[in-house]
Design a protein around this motif. Structure first.
Motif, PDB file in Angstrom:
ATOM      1  N   PHE A  82      -2.137  -9.769 -11.579  1.00  0.00           N
ATOM      2  CA  PHE A  82      -1.901  -8.500 -10.899  1.00  0.00           C
ATOM      3  C   PHE A  82      -2.251  -8.697  -9.432  1.00  0.00           C
ATOM      4  O   PHE A  82      -3.417  -8.804  -9.051  1.00  0.00           O
ATOM      5  N   LEU A  97      -0.994  -7.604  -5.184  1.00  0.00           N
ATOM      6  CA  LEU A  97      -0.623  -6.359  -4.508  1.00  0.00           C
ATOM      7  C   LEU A  97       0.774  -6.382  -3.892  1.00  0.00           C
ATOM      8  O   LEU A  97       1.113  -5.518  -3.097  1.00  0.00           O
ATOM      9  N   ARG A  98       1.548  -7.384  -4.195  1.00  0.00           N
ATOM     10  CA  ARG A  98       2.984  -7.329  -3.961  1.00  0.00           C
ATOM     11  C   ARG A  98       3.629  -8.348  -4.879  1.00  0.00           C
ATOM     12  O   ARG A  98       2.923  -9.091  -5.555  1.00  0.00           O
ATOM     13  N   ARG A  99       4.940  -8.404  -4.879  1.00  0.00           N
ATOM     14  CA  ARG A  99       5.627  -9.208  -5.884  1.00  0.00           C
ATOM     15  C   ARG A  99       5.394 -10.704  -5.739  1.00  0.00           C
ATOM     16  O   ARG A  99       5.466 -11.449  -6.700  1.00  0.00           O
ATOM     17  N   SER A 100       5.192 -11.150  -4.527  1.00  0.00           N
ATOM     18  CA  SER A 100       5.052 -12.586  -4.305  1.00  0.00           C
ATOM     19  C   SER A 100       4.070 -12.819  -3.174  1.00  0.00           C
ATOM     20  O   SER A 100       3.886 -11.949  -2.321  1.00  0.00           O
ATOM     21  N   GLY A 101       3.438 -13.976  -3.168  1.00  0.00           N
ATOM     22  CA  GLY A 101       2.560 -14.321  -2.058  1.00  0.00           C
ATOM     23  C   GLY A 101       1.343 -13.436  -1.958  1.00  0.00           C
ATOM     24  O   GLY A 101       0.874 -13.154  -0.865  1.00  0.00           O
ATOM     25  N   ILE A 134     -11.422  -6.463   0.279  1.00  0.00           N
ATOM     26  CA  ILE A 134     -10.268  -5.808   0.912  1.00  0.00           C
ATOM     27  C   ILE A 134      -9.086  -5.673  -0.045  1.00  0.00           C
ATOM     28  O   ILE A 134      -8.156  -4.936   0.245  1.00  0.00           O
ATOM     29  N   TYR A 150     -11.858  -0.294  -9.450  1.00  0.00           N
ATOM     30  CA  TYR A 150     -10.427  -0.512  -9.701  1.00  0.00           C
ATOM     31  C   TYR A 150     -10.222  -1.791 -10.501  1.00  0.00           C
ATOM     32  O   TYR A 150      -9.476  -1.834 -11.487  1.00  0.00           O
ATOM     33  N   GLU A 162       0.670   0.890  -9.420  1.00  0.00           N
ATOM     34  CA  GLU A 162       1.677   0.050  -8.756  1.00  0.00           C
ATOM     35  C   GLU A 162       2.941   0.868  -8.526  1.00  0.00           C
ATOM     36  O   GLU A 162       3.405   1.589  -9.411  1.00  0.00           O
ATOM     37  N   GLU A 186       6.914   0.930  -7.262  1.00  0.00           N
ATOM     38  CA  GLU A 186       8.121   0.150  -7.018  1.00  0.00           C
ATOM     39  C   GLU A 186       9.188   1.090  -6.472  1.00  0.00           C
ATOM     40  O   GLU A 186       9.486   2.120  -7.083  1.00  0.00           O
ATOM     41  N   TRP A 202       2.150  -1.029   1.789  1.00  0.00           N
ATOM     42  CA  TRP A 202       1.328  -2.249   1.798  1.00  0.00           C
ATOM     43  C   TRP A 202       0.527  -2.527   3.065  1.00  0.00           C
ATOM     44  O   TRP A 202      -0.525  -3.121   3.008  1.00  0.00           O
ATOM     45  N   ASN A 244      -7.762  -9.459   8.205  1.00  0.00           N
ATOM     46  CA  ASN A 244      -6.508  -9.924   7.583  1.00  0.00           C
ATOM     47  C   ASN A 244      -5.438 -10.251   8.626  1.00  0.00           C
ATOM     48  O   ASN A 244      -4.292  -9.823   8.509  1.00  0.00           O
ATOM     49  N   LEU A 250      -0.458 -13.675   7.269  1.00  0.00           N
ATOM     50  CA  LEU A 250       0.616 -13.090   6.469  1.00  0.00           C
ATOM     51  C   LEU A 250       0.321 -13.124   4.968  1.00  0.00           C
ATOM     52  O   LEU A 250       1.128 -12.645   4.178  1.00  0.00           O
ATOM     53  N   ALA A 251      -0.837 -13.679   4.582  1.00  0.00           N
ATOM     54  CA  ALA A 251      -1.214 -13.613   3.175  1.00  0.00           C
ATOM     55  C   ALA A 251      -1.901 -12.287   2.883  1.00  0.00           C
ATOM     56  O   ALA A 251      -1.622 -11.644   1.875  1.00  0.00           O
ATOM     57  N   GLU A 252      -2.788 -11.878   3.781  1.00  0.00           N
ATOM     58  CA  GLU A 252      -3.566 -10.664   3.512  1.00  0.00           C
ATOM     59  C   GLU A 252      -3.059  -9.440   4.272  1.00  0.00           C
ATOM     60  O   GLU A 252      -3.440  -8.319   3.940  1.00  0.00           O
ATOM     61  N   TYR A 253      -2.259  -9.632   5.320  1.00  0.00           N
ATOM     62  CA  TYR A 253      -1.538  -8.491   5.893  1.00  0.00           C
ATOM     63  C   TYR A 253      -0.209  -8.487   5.161  1.00  0.00           C
ATOM     64  O   TYR A 253       0.687  -9.265   5.469  1.00  0.00           O
ATOM     65  N   ARG A 254      -0.116  -7.637   4.167  1.00  0.00           N
ATOM     66  CA  ARG A 254       0.982  -7.768   3.224  1.00  0.00           C
ATOM     67  C   ARG A 254       2.251  -7.056   3.654  1.00  0.00           C
ATOM     68  O   ARG A 254       2.470  -5.899   3.325  1.00  0.00           O
ATOM     69  N   LEU A 255       3.079  -7.797   4.393  1.00  0.00           N
ATOM     70  CA  LEU A 255       4.446  -7.322   4.600  1.00  0.00           C
ATOM     71  C   LEU A 255       5.142  -7.418   3.253  1.00  0.00           C
ATOM     72  O   LEU A 255       4.857  -8.330   2.482  1.00  0.00           O
ATOM     73  N   THR A 257       7.846  -8.514   0.540  1.00  0.00           N
ATOM     74  CA  THR A 257       8.693  -9.699   0.428  1.00  0.00           C
ATOM     75  C   THR A 257      10.096  -9.249   0.016  1.00  0.00           C
ATOM     76  O   THR A 257      10.317  -8.071  -0.298  1.00  0.00           O
ATOM     77  N   LEU A 292      11.394  -9.756  -2.673  1.00  0.00           N
ATOM     78  CA  LEU A 292      11.335  -9.259  -4.051  1.00  0.00           C
ATOM     79  C   LEU A 292      10.902  -7.793  -4.122  1.00  0.00           C
ATOM     80  O   LEU A 292      11.123  -7.123  -5.118  1.00  0.00           O
ATOM     81  N   ASP A 293      10.255  -7.308  -3.095  1.00  0.00           N
ATOM     82  CA  ASP A 293       9.793  -5.914  -3.080  1.00  0.00           C
ATOM     83  C   ASP A 293      10.853  -4.961  -2.552  1.00  0.00           C
ATOM     84  O   ASP A 293      10.685  -3.748  -2.589  1.00  0.00           O
ATOM     85  N   TYR A 340      -1.758   0.650  -4.263  1.00  0.00           N
ATOM     86  CA  TYR A 340      -1.784   0.873  -5.718  1.00  0.00           C
ATOM     87  C   TYR A 340      -3.097   1.540  -6.110  1.00  0.00           C
ATOM     88  O   TYR A 340      -3.130   2.418  -6.964  1.00  0.00           O
TER      89      TYR A 340
END
Lengths: 289, 760
Positions: free
Chosen positions: A186, A188-192, A261, A267, B631, B633, B669, B682, B685-690, B692, B694-695, B749
């Motif tokens: 789980f 917080l986004r689909r990838s990465g 973070i 949660y 979550e 979508e 996000w 953050n 680009l791993a923790e500042y979640r733009l 993707t 797939l989203d 989420y």
């Protein structure tokens, strides 16, 4: 960002690698895929004087079935090698799926299973499924080889029982009688995204009766952990939705998450409940390990 | 009418597509000059500290280091993108104001040496108490970040139009809601880079910047150079979204280091440096009160906002005004009060991010309107239709809105999204929501006070007429302006897009333009380009008339062919006519210049929000929420845009997709996070979640037809307007799905999980 200065060695054999590691002492670090190590060095979180690259040790990239032992995965196998391995797809599809949900494709192409384990990041995706499947580690040094269950390997975030002169050479999944397994990440986004909660389970079902169950949780304790009380609630019992919910609740009390973070402790605990239940349901229905 | 066009209204391939797709396109950081040095900035490790001393001697001694500069080596004149608040220095003089503030810079022969030298600079700091929250910063006794901003209040706005008290008295229902926005960062793919070199007293600056003009202006102002001695140009730019408007430490640093060393100097940001430089979205804390009739007609609105500006102003004063100015465009109401406090804190300075000041207020207002509609028992879309502004009207502050298709956009969105079958009828956990937005098509006034035209264009037809070169200062940052402007030039000339070339965004070689911000280039640069093309067209027709022995009124020119209107069989090619012109008169050149007419009212701040034309947009989104995990979508989205006449539909729909993507990221996000000491948590680009790929949901992008009378061919903006409805739209969809309102961005989420839990 820039890499600090270091000496660099590319030993041609496992023996040479171990000898170098023993010689150079704690200032030396082993370089596998480098996705974690080089990043930490660039951010000045780590400044090893010596890097010992394993890239010439081709024998560590293999994924084979060794009869009497089980499936042996070389520590230098990349995540994509694991996810694309036909042997693993046939015998442990859940391991392939877990590898496939790691990080992103670029990282999966170079990051290795050995690095993922040795780095001992609490949220790592592969240890939970390997722990659920009872995997063993092969650790080699100039003094010889030893075997240790993966479950006992971790001692804290970034800390393991690996001795300074030791190399992790392989992961063994011993033959077993599990009928289903899975890993749910789980993020917080689909990838990465790193896992906020990772739940791996392996079950042995006899029709609706659970004969054995192992539940391994990632990202909710200083180390990947088994939810043994929750497992005990499963074993010998007929599976119902109510039971799975109770097992999930039990696992959520067993774990020991922090707030950071990516998510609060509260949660994460509740997500352990949700995903333990869902992972068990999925493993029971999956029909594959 | 559009059927008669041959070059516009078509999805021609981008003029830079080949270079970009094949990797030949060179971005600033790719460029090398012989003898070039590399430079980096030394940034502050403290959020608020007095600089006691800086010792650069060890760094200077390191072999390979060619220059080390601090505030002592540079002019002390303050600057800021908005001239109303110049509060930033090239390097900090007395104190640093956030972690990442600029302290010094080094130039050396290679990257390795630069990083080593940075570590050798010794700075003694006296650490001061710091403040990271806008409301804490306003409290008595809070650390004072600037002497000139007592109470840390940097900008205070109080506007009052009509009679709001009476409106609220007359209202059937008055409601107040509070919504909070978050700090986001644009995250353009290309990190900022600058290269500077000197030739005598003249300096050339390559910069990944959204406006070559403003950078030229500010470099000359702060460094006391003649504008004519400063040449600013750019190569390819990998996105900006407002984050590359302000002059950065790289621009000043590279210019000064190049002067000092006599060699070209390249400087660049790492990804984390970009977050320190910031100029991203201001977090806004928004109280909004609206009075409505029983039928849902809005009688008056009070917007009472606070925004956290971070350490410096940059363009932030404009952001503060924009936050309130544009709330009155979409819906027609007579009474409006806008109060705003922009507060400084010890965090990176905020600026203009796509939609500039407006997306968060739109989120607040669109969520608030849904609450009102629910209370009144009216469909929220129908309530908005009642209130939608009509074309040819004035807002309460005096902004003139000519073409305006918001009502039509809503009607079309209602149809294509299946709104009537879905709103309030989807199963629990699934929801649909809508939001409206829009933007200025270029600001009515330049950022600093000037009587310069906003856009100038020159077209040179090459000697034999087989190609033409458009010279413009418009800045292609990925949005497609080079392509669109060449289409426009070709159309106005009667020429062919395929034969156009462009020289853009070079203060020496191209023409003047204010650049890529406020969604201005299609309309404003386009207006100058159209004139320049028409100038060429007239010369072609005059020359052809002489050659062909007819009057110029009898002729027309399209797609590179001059023909007699009454007998289109009689033709000359544009090229042969152009060649004749060249032989007889010299180079065939067309010129155009555009400045908006005087716009806006007379109140303080009345310049912000003015524009020749306003776009409008409706978005609808459908979401599915996992009620156990929170979550979310987004499964499908619909955007209907009124952006006037469309020059290039493919580029336009690309802007809509990108804008929705960006708005969705901010809705769910994205958030820049700091620890309790103001340390960035953050900046990667791993923790500042733009989101993707797939989203990203499928997005249906549709148009309503309007033609704006104040714009070339009736064009309007699309790039920023399409980001403004998204957060409100997703907010309303989430509410529809779970029946509880999440009152702050982003809808993580965990926040949704908590909201569902608290509801139970």
């Amino acid at each position: 960002m820039n890499l600090p200065d270091f000496d660099y060695y590319i030993p041609a054999s496992l023996q040479d690698a171990c000898a170098l590691l023993a010689e150079k002492g704690p200032g030396a670090k082993v370089l596998a895929g480098g996705t974690d190590l080089l990043n930490k060095m660039k951010h000045e979180l780590m400044a090893p004087e010596v890097l010992i690259s394993l890239k010439k040790l081709d024998q560590l990239t293999s994924i084979d079935y060794v009869s009497g032992k089980g499936v042996v995965i070389g520590s230098m196998a990349t995540h994509n090698a694991i996810s694309n391995s036909s042997l693993l797809q046939e015998k442990y599809l859940s391991v392939c799926e877990a590898a496939q949900h790691m990080a992103n494709n670029q990282v999966r192409n170079v990051g290795t299973i050995g690095g993922n384990i040795v780095n001992a990041v609490p949220s790592a995706d592969l240890p939970p499924i390997f722990i659920a499947l009872g995997a063993l580690l092969t650790l080699v040094s100039t003094n010889g080889e030893r075997v240790m269950p993966l479950e006992e390997f971790f001692t804290g975030p970034g800390k393991t029982h690996l001795a300074p002169d030791e190399l992790l050479t392989g992961i063994v999944i011993p033959d077993n009688s599990f009928t289903g397994s899975t890993y749910i990440k789980f993020g917080l986004r689909r990838s990465g995204a790193l896992a906020v909660v990772g739940v791996a389970v392996a079950v042995e079902m006899d029709r609706n009766i659970c004969k054995d169950a192992r539940i391994a949780l990632g990202a909710v304790a200083p180390v990947p952990m088994r939810a043994k009380k929750a497992e005990a609630m499963m074993i010998g019992n007929a599976i119902t939705d109510e039971l799975l919910e109770q097992v999930g609740v039990c696992a959520s009390t067993e774990c020991n998450p922090i707030s950071d973070i990516r998510g609060s402790e509260e949660y994460r605990r509740d997500m352990v409940r949700v995903f333990t239940k869902r992972a068990l349901r999925k493993a029971i229905n999956n029909g594959h390990v | 009418m559009s059927d008669n066009y041959t070059q516009i209204g078509k999805s021609v391939p981008r003029i830079d597509a080949f270079e970009k797709v094949t990797g030949q396109a060179k971005y600033t950081a790719d460029i090398k000059f012989s003898n070039m040095l590399v430079g980096k900035l030394l940034l502050s490790p403290h959020a608020h500290a007095r600089i006691i001393s800086i010792d650069t001697s060890e760094a200077e001694k390191l072999p390979g280091v060619k220059a080390v500069i601090t505030h002592k080596d540079v002019p002390s004149k303050r600057y800021g993108l908005s001239p109303a608040r110049w509060d930033e220095n090239i390097f900090c003089i007395d104190k640093v104001r956030y972690i990442g503030d600029k302290v010094a810079a080094v130039a050396a022969i290679d990257e390795e040496t630069v990083y080593k030298a940075l570590k050798l600079i010794k700075v003694d700091y006296e650490v001061l108490p710091a403040v990271f929250d806008a409301f804490e910063a306003m409290k008595e006794g809070a650390p004072q970040i600037f002497e000139e901003y007592p109470g840390n209040i940097n900008t205070e706005i109080h506007q009052n139009f009509g009679d709001l008290d009476q409106a609220f008295k007359d209202a059937y229902y008055v409601r107040t809601d509070r919504y909070d926005g978050q700090r986001t960062y644009q995250c353009p793919l290309e990190p900022h880079a600058t290269i500077a070199y000197w030739e005598g007293s003249k300096v050339t600056v390559y910069s990944s910047i959204q406006s070559v003009h403003y950078l030229q202006y500010y470099l000359s102002q702060v460094l006391d150079l003649k504008m004519g001695d400063v040449r600013v140009l750019k190569t390819y730019i990998g996105g900006g979204f407002g984050g590359k408007m302000d002059p950065s430490g790289l621009d000043f640093g590279a210019v000064i280091l190049a002067k000092k060393t006599g060699r070209p100097v390249k400087m660049w940001f790492d990804r984390e440096d970009m977050f320190f430089n910031n100029r991203g979205r201001h977090p806004q804390f928004m109280n909004i009160t609206t009075g409505v009739t029983k039928e849902g007609k809005i009688l008056g609105v009070h917007a009472d906002f606070v925004m956290d500006g971070g350490a410096y102003t940059g363009l932030g004063i404009a952001s503060a005004y924009y936050a309130g100015a544009l709330l009155t465009i979409l819906y027609d109401f007579e009474n409006y009060k806008f109060d705003m406090l922009r507060v400084v804190t010890n965090l990176p300075g905020c600026g203009a991010q796509r939609g500039h000041g407006q997306p968060q207020p739109r989120y607040a207002f669109e969520s608030h309107l849904d609450n009102i509609a629910e209370h009144l028992g009216i469909d929220p879309l129908e309530m908005r239709i009642i209130n939608a502004r009509k074309p040819g009207t004035l807002t309460v502050q005096g902004f003139r809105v000519d073409s305006y298709g918001l009502k039509e956009a809503m009607e079309k969105a209602r149809e294509i999204s299946g709104w009537r079958d879905k709103k309030g009828k989807l199963p629990q956990g699934r929801g649909i929501g809508m939001g409206n937005g829009g933007f200025v098509s270029g600001a009515g006034y330049a950022i600093y006070r000037t009587d310069l035209p906003h856009s100038v264009a020159t077209i040179k037809v090459t000697d034999d007429g087989t190609s033409a070169i458009l010279y413009t200062g418009a800045v292609e940052i990925g949005q497609g302006s080079d392509t669109v402007l060449c289409q426009m030039a070709a159309e106005a000339m009667g020429y062919r897009y395929e034969d156009m070339k462009i020289v853009a965004a070079d203060t020496d070689l191209a023409a003047h333009d204010l650049g890529a911000y406020a969604s201005r280039q299609t309309l404003m640069s386009g207006a100058a380009v159209k004139q320049a093309g028409e100038d060429v067209n007239k010369k072609i027709l005059d020359t052809a008339a002489e050659i062909m022995g007819v009057s110029n009124e009898e002729l027309d020119c399209r797609d590179g062919i001059v023909f007699v209107k009454s007998n289109p069989e009689i033709t000359k090619t544009f090229a042969e006519v152009a060649r004749t012109y060249f032989v007889k008169n010299g180079q065939l050149i067309g010129r155009g210049s555009y400045k908006p007419p005087k716009l806006g009212g007379v109140h303080k701040g009345s310049a912000v929000g003015t524009s020749p034309a306003y776009s409008a947009a409706t978005q609808v989104a459908e979401v599915v929420i996992d009620e156990e995990t929170g979550e979310i979508e987004v499964i499908e989205a619909w955007d209907v845009h009124d952006c006037g006449y469309v020059i290039n539909p493919a580029l336009l729909h690309g802007q809509v997709h990108g804008a929705f993507y960006m708005g969705m990221g901010e809705a769910i996000w994205e958030e820049v996070l700091f620890d309790k000491n103001g340390k960035l948590m953050n900046g990667n680009l791993a923790e500042y979640r733009l989101p993707t790929a797939l989203d990203m949901p499928p997005v249906a992008s549709e148009l309503v037809d309007t033609v704006d009378p104040n714009a070339p061919w009736g064009v309007k903006e699309v790039g920023e307007g399409a980001t403004t409805p998204t957060m409100g739209c997703i907010s309303n969809a989430v509410y529809d799905a779970i029946g509880v309102r999440v009152k702050s961005l982003p809808f993580t989420y965990e926040k949704i999980w908590r909201a569902i839990k608290e509801k139970k």
